[in-house]
Design an enzyme around this catalytic site. Structure first.
Site, PDB file in Angstrom:
ATOM      1  N   ASP A  66       0.723  -1.097  -0.100  1.00  0.00           N
ATOM      2  CA  ASP A  66      -0.072   0.136  -0.042  1.00  0.00           C
ATOM      3  C   ASP A  66       0.884   1.316  -0.168  1.00  0.00           C
ATOM      4  O   ASP A  66       0.532   2.282  -0.372  1.00  0.00           O
ATOM      5  CB  ASP A  66      -0.866  -0.025   1.086  1.00  0.00           C
ATOM      6  CG  ASP A  66      -0.216  -0.435   2.413  1.00  0.00           C
ATOM      7  OD1 ASP A  66       0.707  -0.585   2.540  1.00  0.00           O
ATOM      8  OD2 ASP A  66      -1.161  -0.666   3.655  1.00  0.00           O
ATOM      9  N   ASP A 436       3.608   1.093  13.487  1.00  0.00           N
ATOM     10  CA  ASP A 436       3.107  -0.310  13.521  1.00  0.00           C
ATOM     11  C   ASP A 436       3.857  -1.195  14.722  1.00  0.00           C
ATOM     12  O   ASP A 436       3.371  -1.919  15.157  1.00  0.00           O
ATOM     13  CB  ASP A 436       2.836  -0.746  12.475  1.00  0.00           C
ATOM     14  CG  ASP A 436       1.874   0.048  11.562  1.00  0.00           C
ATOM     15  OD1 ASP A 436       1.077   0.848  12.132  1.00  0.00           O
ATOM     16  OD2 ASP A 436       1.896  -0.041  10.486  1.00  0.00           O
TER      17      ASP A 436
END
Length: 723
Positions: A66, A436
């Protein structure tokens, strides 16, 4: 993953006593150093949104992400990045919305690029290659694509027409179906496509060749109107008769065709995903008879809500199909496999043995890893039906026996990196703070950190990372987490413990942190995810107690003086004012003012081993330096734009550390090095190594002259060394 702003605000006033400009100096041209660039190994860490085996070439596969570009897998048994040549101005193109191969031309590859459809993002582009991505031809599109938006795991939205290799189809979110008749060189809207796009919809979610027909999925139906169309002549489109309806079949996610059985399998959900799905189904179409059959492996319901995502067929095993669930948080996502055309299914998760020893962070601080989540891409090797790959929100797993699974991630690095420290001592030359996956201690750069994510507590995204300059064994970190938002290490970042207490603001607004040179004082700022800024807090007892510092500019990043433990600095980007403290962070007072303002991404850095030697990066406003603790600043006349700056070991014979800068001397933003305090600069990256947006962090190695570590927004940590 946060979007880097492209906005630079210029200020027209300056205080003459505080702001001077050095005359432009000639740039050293002779014999620039040649650098060898590599990626520090972590192993994935981002959303793998698409996987595509070539249908006729063994061992050839492609993957898209992405925000981290596209990759090729071949006989080298590793993923080779294909889009690292995209530079600063093309940062939006590191999001790969779709990819397509041509069965008739094994070396041909097409990529549709563009991460965002928002007004601040540029238009998309299509890259086409005749040598498997080694070189590219580019066509800029008049529309935007959304590779890092909802629906990014659907697809593929790009297709080579099965009747003509020069005809390509591209599904967009807001601009309908595009068609090219010249191999992707030019594109035009297919006015015959029957669905009407909207400014906020998903548009075309998938394109698939079924024999000589082309099928297109539509993501903006309401569950009662058609969402699957086909053309058999490349001109006229019709809704596929008898297609399923209802909430569980509202959005077609992916499709795969079993050419031997002449059956088309389609996965559906009630939303495009990867988040927000609570219902889904799997249906197959007998393309000869036109009959549809519901072959859903497990029906979502009750507390076990989810959608369906990836689907793949075994090329030479009729009726052998693999599908994935998606957004199944209660029972954890799985793959279902059938060998009888969907009459019965087996959950592969139930017998899976996961080996993440090559990427220990995948345990997420627990004893065992999970099978995965955000599974919207699945692929079956056309040469081996037991060779299955699936992408998750963090990695790409693979198996060759349907039982033993391991990350097939070698060479694929997608981390969005936030902070970098290169310690002057200790086993690791690098500690990183990341999106993350929190903080990592890199004992080696060629293997994933053996300790995995920093624990006690585990963070998602790190917001702060700092080391005491005179006591490098003491390191602190801050970030988003459910069990505490601040921690310290007494062994240089190898093991951690939470602060004894934390301000109440920390849970919902953890921001950056600084530690004094002697490790005696912590200074922590707080910024909510919506941008709201709060007063900084100070602790002089290792985080046992905290007190508000009302004179500190709200939301500014604190910087500790590396030589004087009583001094801290902060740059107020709202007003263009440098603030300093000489009492250990208790109070702050304004010093230089009239500096560039209006952009929260302006960065302040301090030279190691020196008190009051400050460097200010103000993007297109240039690079400034103060040698008097921020009382006055001088603009570097050589540097047109400065985004982030760090220091490394001095060059042989030099007394001042080498400086590494992501900035521009002219029109090209690059990685630059100076061995003479910024008087001259040399570019050290090349046009093959650009990695999109790289304005977050850079640092040299204090133990190895010439080595530099660079943070990217989706291509992990790049490090370079002189050849």
């Amino acid at each position: 993953m946060p979007t880097p702003t492209r906005r630079t605000v210029l200020t027209g006033t300056a205080a003459a006593a505080a702001l001077l400009t050095l005359p432009t100096r000639a740039i050293a041209a002779p014999a620039p150093p040649t650098y060898h660039w590599r990626t520090a190994v972590i192993g994935g860490t981002g959303f793998v949104t698409g996987i595509l085996f070539h249908p006729t070439v063994p061992t050839l596969a492609y993957a898209r992400t992405d925000v981290g570009g596209a990759y090729r897998w071949d006989t080298t048994a590793r993923w080779t990045p294909l889009t690292d040549h995209l530079g600063w101005d093309d940062w939006n193109l590191l999001g790969v919305a779709a990819m397509a191969v041509d069965p008739a031309h094994p070396d041909r590859l097409h990529l549709a690029l563009g991460a965002y459809t928002q007004p601040w993002a540029g238009n998309g582009a299509v890259l086409r290659s005749e040598d498997r991505g080694a070189t590219w031809h580019r066509t800029d599109l008049p529309v935007k694509l959304g590779a890092n938006e909802d629906g990014r795991g659907t697809g593929e939205r790009l297709l080579v027409d099965p009747r003509d290799s020069d005809t390509l189809w591209l599904g967009t979110r807001h601009d309908g179906l595009l068609k090219s008749a010249d191999g992707g060189s030019t594109w035009a809207k297919d006015e015959g496509f029957p669905a009407t796009p909207t400014a906020s919809g998903q548009g075309v979610t998938l394109l698939l060749a079924v024999d000589r027909a082309v099928y297109a999925g539509w993501g903006d139906a309401d569950g009662t109107t058609p969402n699957l169309f086909r053309t058999t002549d490349g001109t006229t489109w019709e809704p596929v008769p008898g297609q399923p309806t209802g909430t569980a079949a509202k959005v077609p996610i992916r499709a795969a065709y079993d050419r031997h059985a002449r059956e088309l399998y389609v996965t559906y959900a009630d939303a495009p995903g990867p988040n927000g799905q609570s219902a889904g189904s799997v249906h197959k179409l007998d393309t000869a008879s036109g009959a549809w059959t519901d072959v859903t492996p497990a029906v979502p319901g009750g507390a076990d809500t989810f959608g369906y995502g990836g689907v793949a067929v075994a090329a030479d095993r009729p009726g052998t199909v693999v599908v994935s669930t998606n957004n199944r948080w209660s029972a954890v996502d799985t793959l279902y496999r059938t060998t009888d055309g969907g009459r019965s299914w087996v959950s592969l998760k139930d017998t899976a043995v996961l080996d993440v020893s090559a990427t220990p962070y995948l345990k997420w601080g627990e004893e065992q890893p999970k099978f995965g989540w955000w599974i919207q891409s699945v692929a079956v090797d056309p040469c081996d039906p037991a060779h299955v790959l699936y992408g998750t929100g963090a990695t790409l797993y693979g198996t060759r026996d349907l039982r033993h699974w391991a990350p097939y991630i070698r060479g694929l690095e997608e981390t969005s990196v936030r902070q970098l420290i290169s310690p002057p001592t200790g086993a690791a030359h690098l500690i990183s703070g990341n999106g993350d996956i929190g903080v990592l201690y890199h004992e080696r750069l060629t293997t994933s950190p053996a300790r995995g994510m920093a624990t006690d507590p585990v963070f998602g995204t790190a917001t702060g990372l700092a080391q005491a300059a005179a006591k490098p064994s003491y390191v602190v970190r801050t970030g988003w987490g459910d069990h505490g938002n601040g921690a310290f290490s007494a062994d240089g970042g190898q093991t951690w413990a939470p602060f004894p207490s934390q301000p109440s603001l920390a849970k919902d607004a953890p921001g950056p942190i600084a530690v004094s040179a002697d490790a005696g004082v912590l200074l922590w700022t707080f910024i909510h995810w919506d941008g709201t800024r709060y007063p900084a807090h100070r602790s002089a007892d290792g985080g046992a107690t905290w007190a508000e510092v009302s004179s500190f500019p709200k939301g500014a990043t604190p910087v500790a003086d590396p030589a004087d433990p009583t001094r801290f600095y902060a740059y107020d980007t709202d007003t263009g004012t440098l603030y300093a403290s000489t009492d250990g962070g208790r109070t702050f007072a304004a010093r230089a003012s009239g500096l560039p303002s209006g952009d929260s991404q302006f960065q302040l850095a301090v030279a190691p081993g020196r008190s009051g030697d400050l460097w200010l990066n103000t993007k297109g406003n240039g690079l400034f330096r103060s040698t008097d603790g921020g009382v006055s600043f001088v603009r570097n006349g050589s540097v047109r734009a400065a985004y982030t700056l760090g220091f490394g070991k001095a060059a042989p014979g030099a007394a001042y550390p080498s400086i590494y800068l992501v900035g521009a001397l002219d029109t090209v933003t690059a990685v630059l090095r100076s061995d003479d305090q910024g008087r001259t600069w040399t570019r050290i990256n090349d046009n093959a190594h650009r990695w999109g947006w790289t304005g977050q962090a850079v640092t040299g190695d204090p133990r190895i002259h010439g080595r530099v570590y660079l943070a990217t927004n989706g291509r992990g940590i790049q490090y370079g060394e002189p050849v």
